[in-house]
Design a protein around this motif. Structure first.
Motif, PDB file in Angstrom:
ATOM      1  N   LEU A  12      38.426  46.757  41.553  1.00 47.66           N
ATOM      2  CA  LEU A  12      38.994  46.431  40.240  1.00 47.66           C
ATOM      3  C   LEU A  12      40.128  47.395  39.896  1.00 47.66           C
ATOM      4  O   LEU A  12      41.173  46.999  39.385  1.00 47.66           O
ATOM      5  CB  LEU A  12      37.904  46.486  39.159  1.00 47.66           C
TER       6      LEU A  12
ATOM      7  N   MET B  86      43.295  46.690  42.014  1.00 47.10           N
ATOM      8  CA  MET B  86      43.982  45.466  41.577  1.00 47.10           C
ATOM      9  C   MET B  86      44.759  45.720  40.285  1.00 47.10           C
ATOM     10  O   MET B  86      45.899  45.285  40.147  1.00 47.10           O
ATOM     11  CB  MET B  86      42.976  44.321  41.376  1.00 47.10           C
ATOM     12  N   SER B  87      44.138  46.430  39.332  1.00 43.06           N
ATOM     13  CA  SER B  87      44.827  46.635  38.051  1.00 43.06           C
ATOM     14  C   SER B  87      46.025  47.575  38.230  1.00 43.06           C
ATOM     15  O   SER B  87      47.083  47.353  37.659  1.00 43.06           O
ATOM     16  CB  SER B  87      43.867  47.144  36.977  1.00 43.06           C
TER      17      SER B  87
ATOM     18  N   GLU C 176      48.893  45.649  39.870  1.00 43.29           N
ATOM     19  CA  GLU C 176      49.499  44.692  38.926  1.00 43.29           C
ATOM     20  C   GLU C 176      50.389  45.427  37.915  1.00 43.29           C
ATOM     21  O   GLU C 176      51.522  45.021  37.651  1.00 43.29           O
ATOM     22  CB  GLU C 176      48.392  43.916  38.194  1.00 43.29           C
TER      23      GLU C 176
ATOM     24  N   ARG D  73      46.444  33.970  47.154  1.00 41.59           N
ATOM     25  CA  ARG D  73      46.243  33.799  45.712  1.00 41.59           C
ATOM     26  C   ARG D  73      46.862  32.507  45.190  1.00 41.59           C
ATOM     27  O   ARG D  73      46.455  31.990  44.163  1.00 41.59           O
ATOM     28  CB  ARG D  73      46.802  35.013  44.955  1.00 41.59           C
TER      29      ARG D  73
ATOM     30  N   SER E 173      39.375  31.821  41.492  1.00 41.73           N
ATOM     31  CA  SER E 173      39.470  32.307  40.113  1.00 41.73           C
ATOM     32  C   SER E 173      39.435  33.833  40.158  1.00 41.73           C
ATOM     33  O   SER E 173      39.216  34.434  41.214  1.00 41.73           O
ATOM     34  CB  SER E 173      38.282  31.793  39.305  1.00 41.73           C
ATOM     35  N   LYS E 174      39.608  34.473  38.991  1.00 43.83           N
ATOM     36  CA  LYS E 174      39.519  35.956  38.965  1.00 43.83           C
ATOM     37  C   LYS E 174      38.158  36.407  39.480  1.00 43.83           C
ATOM     38  O   LYS E 174      38.045  37.390  40.206  1.00 43.83           O
ATOM     39  CB  LYS E 174      39.739  36.477  37.538  1.00 43.83           C
ATOM     40  N   GLN E 175      37.129  35.689  39.092  1.00 48.40           N
ATOM     41  CA  GLN E 175      35.771  36.006  39.557  1.00 48.40           C
ATOM     42  C   GLN E 175      35.669  35.712  41.063  1.00 48.40           C
ATOM     43  O   GLN E 175      35.040  36.466  41.807  1.00 48.40           O
ATOM     44  CB  GLN E 175      34.764  35.153  38.769  1.00 48.40           C
TER      45      GLN E 175
ATOM     46  N   VAL F  25      37.894  36.002  43.318  1.00 50.01           N
ATOM     47  CA  VAL F  25      38.514  37.062  44.122  1.00 50.01           C
ATOM     48  C   VAL F  25      37.489  38.137  44.455  1.00 50.01           C
ATOM     49  O   VAL F  25      37.482  38.696  45.551  1.00 50.01           O
ATOM     50  CB  VAL F  25      39.723  37.682  43.370  1.00 50.01           C
TER      51      VAL F  25
END
Length: 390
Positions: A230, A233-234, A237, A326, A369-371, A373
Motif C-alpha cells: 500500500l 503504491m501511494s 502515485e 492496470r 479493482s483497487k481491491q 490489485v
C-alpha cells in the motif's frame, strides 16, 4: 492497441545470458556463476541459434529486444560487442523507436562497458537494486552496495543512457515497512522514468527455500507486507508514476514495451539457455545447462521442449496475464485473437470476480479493482485451468 495476428512475424526478442558473479539467495532463474564458464562458446552458440531461428521464422520489424539473465553485464566489453553485433546481424530491421533493454547489476557497469552497450544499440537499462540498505543487500546475497547504485546510474547517464529503470523488492528477510519507505524515497530521488517493485517469492531450489523450511527465514508478517505494498503504491502515485501493471510503475509513455508483449499474450522469440519463446501458438523452452546448450546449438535448435498451445490454454493465458495490466483486458483484442467474445467463454468467472468486488468493468472489458490489485493472485487463479481442466 496492436494485436498479434497469426502469420505476422514476432516483433519482440528475449535473449538469455545465464552468467552471474554469484547466485543470489532468492534466485531460481537459469543462472550460473561466471568463473570458468565458456562465455565465448556460449555467445557463438547463441549466434547459431539466432541464425537457425530467423531461417525458420524470419523476423519483421523488431519493436523490442530484452536481454535478461543471469546478469548480462558480466560480459566483458569485447564479449558484449560480439554479442550485440550478432543480435543486429540476425535481427537487422529495427523500428525507429525500438526499445532495447538490458538487465544490469550495479557494480558490473563501468563506463567502457556501458559505452559498448550504447554503441551496440542498447537504449534502456534495468538495474537490479532491490534495496537501499547494505545490510538487507548482504542478507539476500547481493554483491553490490548502495554506493554502487549511484555510481552505476551516473556512468549510464555519462554515456547517454537515460531510459533507466530500477528493481526494488519488498517482503525481504528483516525488512521493515520503514526500510521499504526509505528505499522508495531514495529510488524516487533518482527521478527515473520507470520502477519495478516486486514482492519476494520463496522459490524451490534456492537457499531461501532451505532456510524457510528450517524456520530460519525472518520474513515480515502478512500485515506488514500488505502495508509495504500500500505504501509503495501511494508513494509512486504521489510522485506521478502510473501503476501500469501490478509490480510496475512508469512516467507516462515510459512503460516497458517488452513486458507489455508478454502481458498481452503476443508472440516473441526466446533465445539462449533455458529461454522460453512463444511464436504462432507454439511455446518452447530451451536446454538449460551452458555446455549442453552449446553442444545442442551446433546441431540444430537447442530445444528442451516445444508444444502447441491449444486455443483454450491461450484464452486462459490471455486472461491471466492481461489482467496484470492496470488498463485491463478488452473484448476487441480477445476477439481479434480468438474470434469469440470473452463473455461467451468466461462469463462465470468474470461475474464471480465482479460480484466479489475484485474486477470492474472498463470500456468493452474488465480490469482489477483497487481491491483486486491487492488480491491479484485470487483473480488470476480463477482462470487457471478454467477451460482445460476436465
Amino acid at each position: 492497441m496492436t494485436t498479434q495476428t497469426h502469420g505476422r512475424p514476432p516483433e519482440a526478442v528475449y535473449i538469455h545470458i545465464p552468467f552471474c558473479t554469484n547466485k543470489c539467495f532468492y534466485c531460481d532463474f537459469n543462472s550460473y556463476v561466471l568463473k570458468d564458464q565458456p562465455v565465448m562458446d556460449y555467445l557463438r552458440a547463441l549466434d547459431q541459434e539466432m541464425e537457425q531461428t530467423v531461417a525458420i521464422t524470419p523476423p519483421g520489424v523488431i519493436r523490442s529486444i530484452f536481454v535478461g539473465g543471469g546478469t548480462p553485464t558480466v560480459l566483458k566489453p569485447d564479449e558484449m560487442a560480439y554479442f550485440l553485433a550478432s543480435v543486429r546481424r540476425h535481427f537487422p530491421n529495427w523500428a525507429d523507436d525500438i526499445e532495447f533493454s538490458m538487465e544490469a547489476n550495479p557494480g558490473t557497469t563501468d563506463i567502457d562497458k556501458l559505452a559498448v552497450m550504447k554503441e551496440g544499440g542498447v537504449n534502456r537499462v534495468s538495474f537490479g537494486v532491490q534495496a537501499f540498505q547494505n545490510e538487507l543487500l548482504t542478507g539476500i546475497g547481493r554483491i553490490h552496495n548502495v554506493d554502487d547504485v549511484y555510481r552505476s546510474l551516473e556512468n549510464a547517464r555519462a554515456v547517454g543512457l537515460n531510459n533507466l529503470s530500477v528493481d526494488l523488492m519488498f517482503g525481504l528477510p528483516n525488512q521493515t515497512v520503514d526500510m521499504l519507505a526509505e528505499s522508495v524515497r531514495k529510488a524516487l530521488e533518482l527521478n527515473l522514468p520507470h520502477y519495478s517493485i516486486y514482492s519476494l517469492k520463496v522459490e524451490e531450489n534456492t537457499l531461501f527455500h532451505t532456510l524457510f523450511n528450517k524456520n530460519k527465514l525472518p520474513l515480515p508478517n502478512e500485515e506488514d507486507e500488505l502495508q509495504m505494498y500500500l505504501l509503495l503504491m501511494s508513494k509512486m502515485e504521489e510522485a506521478g508514476y502510473g501503476q501500469y501493471e501490478i509490480s510496475n510503475f512508469a512516467k507516462p509513455g515510459m512503460e516497458s514495451r517488452h513486458n507489455i508483449t508478454y502481458w498481452r499474450n503476443q508472440d516473441y522469440y526466446g533465445l539462449g539457455a533455458g529461454a522460453h519463446g512463444y511464436v504462432g501458438r507454439n511455446r518452447h523452452i530451451n536446454i538449460k545447462g551452458v555446455n549442453p546448450y552449446v553442444e545442442a546449438a551446433s546441431k540444430g535448435l537447442p530445444r528442451l521442449d516445444s508444444y502447441p498451445v491449444t486455443p483454450e490454454e491461450a484464452m486462459e493465458d490471455f486472461m491471466m496475464v492481461g489482467l496484470r495490466m492496470r488498463e485491463g483486458i478488452s473484448d476487441a483484442s480477445f476477439q481479434a485473437q480468438f474470434g469469440q467474445s470473452m463473455e461467451d467463454i468466461f462469463a462465470g468467472s468474470l461475474h464471480k470476480m465482479l460480484n466479489a468486488g475484485l474486477l470492474e468493468r472498463v470500456g468493452d472489458g474488465y480490469r482489477l479493482s483497487k481491491q483486486g490489485v491487492l488480491f491479484g493472485n485470487d483473480v488470476f487463479g480463477e482462470f487457471v485451468g478454467a477451460l482445460t481442466e476436465v
